[in-house]
Design a protein around this motif. Structure first.
Motif, PDB file in Angstrom:
ATOM      1  N   TYR A  92       0.864  -1.176   0.000  1.00  0.00           N
ATOM      2  CA  TYR A  92       0.000   0.000   0.000  1.00  0.00           C
ATOM      3  C   TYR A  92       0.896   1.220   0.000  1.00  0.00           C
ATOM      4  CZ  TYR A  92      -4.268   2.648   0.829  1.00  0.00           C
ATOM      5  OH  TYR A  92      -5.343   3.479   0.685  1.00  0.00           O
ATOM      6  N   GLY A  93       0.730   2.090  -0.977  1.00  0.00           N
ATOM      7  CA  GLY A  93       1.582   3.270  -0.998  1.00  0.00           C
ATOM      8  C   GLY A  93       1.028   4.400  -1.836  1.00  0.00           C
ATOM      9  N   TYR A  94       1.461   5.599  -1.481  1.00  0.00           N
ATOM     10  CA  TYR A  94       1.171   6.825  -2.230  1.00  0.00           C
ATOM     11  C   TYR A  94       2.515   7.435  -2.607  1.00  0.00           C
ATOM     12  CZ  TYR A  94      -3.440   6.699   0.098  1.00  0.00           C
ATOM     13  OH  TYR A  94      -4.676   6.339   0.568  1.00  0.00           O
ATOM     14  N   ALA A  95       2.590   8.039  -3.789  1.00  0.00           N
ATOM     15  CA  ALA A  95       3.814   8.700  -4.224  1.00  0.00           C
ATOM     16  C   ALA A  95       3.451   9.934  -5.041  1.00  0.00           C
ATOM     17  CB  ALA A  95       4.664   7.758  -5.062  1.00  0.00           C
ATOM     18  N   GLN A  96       4.126  11.031  -4.753  1.00  0.00           N
ATOM     19  CA  GLN A  96       3.883  12.255  -5.507  1.00  0.00           C
ATOM     20  C   GLN A  96       4.601  12.189  -6.854  1.00  0.00           C
ATOM     21  OE1 GLN A  96       4.158  16.089  -3.500  1.00  0.00           O
ATOM     22  NE2 GLN A  96       5.096  16.932  -5.324  1.00  0.00           N
ATOM     23  N   ASP A  97       3.923  12.606  -7.887  1.00  0.00           N
ATOM     24  CA  ASP A  97       4.514  12.651  -9.220  1.00  0.00           C
ATOM     25  C   ASP A  97       5.637  13.687  -9.244  1.00  0.00           C
ATOM     26  OD1 ASP A  97       3.608  11.769 -12.219  1.00  0.00           O
ATOM     27  OD2 ASP A  97       4.543  13.745 -12.206  1.00  0.00           O
ATOM     28  N   VAL A  98       6.750  13.360  -9.885  1.00  0.00           N
ATOM     29  CA  VAL A  98       7.891  14.275  -9.900  1.00  0.00           C
ATOM     30  C   VAL A  98       7.693  15.437 -10.865  1.00  0.00           C
ATOM     31  CG1 VAL A  98       9.531  12.527  -9.124  1.00  0.00           C
ATOM     32  CG2 VAL A  98       9.191  12.900 -11.569  1.00  0.00           C
ATOM     33  N   LEU A  99       6.768  15.328 -11.798  1.00  0.00           N
ATOM     34  CA  LEU A  99       6.553  16.400 -12.773  1.00  0.00           C
ATOM     35  C   LEU A  99       5.290  17.213 -12.518  1.00  0.00           C
ATOM     36  CD1 LEU A  99       7.557  14.542 -16.056  1.00  0.00           C
ATOM     37  CD2 LEU A  99       8.965  16.045 -14.629  1.00  0.00           C
ATOM     38  N   GLU A 100       4.324  16.642 -11.820  1.00  0.00           N
ATOM     39  CA  GLU A 100       3.056  17.315 -11.577  1.00  0.00           C
ATOM     40  C   GLU A 100       2.773  17.417 -10.079  1.00  0.00           C
ATOM     41  OE1 GLU A 100      -0.422  16.370 -13.956  1.00  0.00           O
ATOM     42  OE2 GLU A 100       0.859  15.124 -15.233  1.00  0.00           O
ATOM     43  N   PRO A 101       3.118  18.528  -9.454  1.00  0.00           N
ATOM     44  CA  PRO A 101       2.821  18.695  -8.021  1.00  0.00           C
ATOM     45  C   PRO A 101       1.321  18.524  -7.758  1.00  0.00           C
ATOM     46  CG  PRO A 101       4.270  20.439  -8.798  1.00  0.00           C
ATOM     47  CD  PRO A 101       3.793  19.696 -10.011  1.00  0.00           C
ATOM     48  N   GLY A 102       1.012  17.778  -6.740  1.00  0.00           N
ATOM     49  CA  GLY A 102      -0.380  17.540  -6.383  1.00  0.00           C
ATOM     50  C   GLY A 102      -0.985  16.302  -7.024  1.00  0.00           C
ATOM     51  N   LEU A 103      -0.257  15.655  -7.915  1.00  0.00           N
ATOM     52  CA  LEU A 103      -0.708  14.394  -8.497  1.00  0.00           C
ATOM     53  C   LEU A 103      -0.094  13.265  -7.678  1.00  0.00           C
ATOM     54  CD1 LEU A 103      -2.179  12.783 -10.710  1.00  0.00           C
ATOM     55  CD2 LEU A 103      -0.050  12.900 -12.037  1.00  0.00           C
ATOM     56  N   ILE A 104      -0.947  12.458  -7.063  1.00  0.00           N
ATOM     57  CA  ILE A 104      -0.506  11.384  -6.181  1.00  0.00           C
ATOM     58  C   ILE A 104      -0.809  10.045  -6.848  1.00  0.00           C
ATOM     59  CG2 ILE A 104      -0.753  10.340  -3.888  1.00  0.00           C
ATOM     60  CD1 ILE A 104       0.356  13.260  -3.913  1.00  0.00           C
ATOM     61  N   HIS A 105       0.222   9.232  -6.979  1.00  0.00           N
ATOM     62  CA  HIS A 105       0.062   7.886  -7.534  1.00  0.00           C
ATOM     63  C   HIS A 105      -0.261   6.921  -6.396  1.00  0.00           C
ATOM     64  CE1 HIS A 105       1.533   8.849 -11.575  1.00  0.00           C
ATOM     65  NE2 HIS A 105       2.271   9.754 -10.940  1.00  0.00           N
ATOM     66  N   VAL A 106      -1.222   6.066  -6.630  1.00  0.00           N
ATOM     67  CA  VAL A 106      -1.694   5.108  -5.637  1.00  0.00           C
ATOM     68  C   VAL A 106      -1.377   3.700  -6.143  1.00  0.00           C
ATOM     69  CG1 VAL A 106      -3.737   4.200  -4.438  1.00  0.00           C
ATOM     70  CG2 VAL A 106      -3.569   6.657  -4.976  1.00  0.00           C
ATOM     71  N   LYS A 107      -0.838   2.865  -5.246  1.00  0.00           N
ATOM     72  CA  LYS A 107      -0.627   1.454  -5.569  1.00  0.00           C
ATOM     73  C   LYS A 107      -0.988   0.630  -4.341  1.00  0.00           C
ATOM     74  CE  LYS A 107       3.319  -0.700  -5.580  1.00  0.00           C
ATOM     75  NZ  LYS A 107       4.653  -1.235  -5.843  1.00  0.00           N
ATOM     76  N   GLU A 108      -1.867  -0.329  -4.545  1.00  0.00           N
ATOM     77  CA  GLU A 108      -2.296  -1.224  -3.478  1.00  0.00           C
ATOM     78  C   GLU A 108      -2.281  -2.652  -4.011  1.00  0.00           C
ATOM     79  OE1 GLU A 108      -6.149  -0.129  -1.904  1.00  0.00           O
ATOM     80  OE2 GLU A 108      -5.859   1.945  -2.530  1.00  0.00           O
TER      81      GLU A 108
END
Length: 99
Positions: free
Chosen positions: A38-54
């Motif tokens: 389970y994790g969230y990661a901020q996109d390096v090019l788009e501030p405020g875009l959070i990638h979700v993986k579960e």
């Protein structure tokens, strides 16, 4: 196994305020039975875009996750943090293999 991948968005200015709620959600979710990743990661090019993986062991584990108090608290925080544009997909997956 069930794999959930996708993104959520929030205004970049709200990211610092969102981090404690995001951390609480990740920690509580990782402690759940059947949660394999389970994790969230901020996109390096788009501030405020959070990638979700579960990654969940099965549908029963995912159903329990959706009924948990911590997911209810997380979702209740969305309006104040202006979290929106959810684009999440669930996939049935087999055993992982090395690349």
């Amino acid at each position: 196994m069930l794999l959930i991948v996708g993104t959520v968005r929030l205004p970049a200015a709200n990211l610092e305020r969102a981090l404690p709620a995001m951390r609480a959600m990740v920690e509580a979710s990782r402690a759940e039975a059947g949660c394999l990743e389970y994790g969230y990661a901020q996109d390096v090019l788009e501030p405020g875009l959070i990638h979700v993986k579960e990654l969940w062991s099965d549908q029963a584990a995912l159903d329990a996750h959706f009924a948990s108090s911590h997911i209810q608290a997380w979702r209740a925080a969305w309006p104040a943090l202006e979290i929106g544009d959810r684009a999440l997909r669930v996939y049935d997956v087999g055993a992982p293999r090395s690349t």
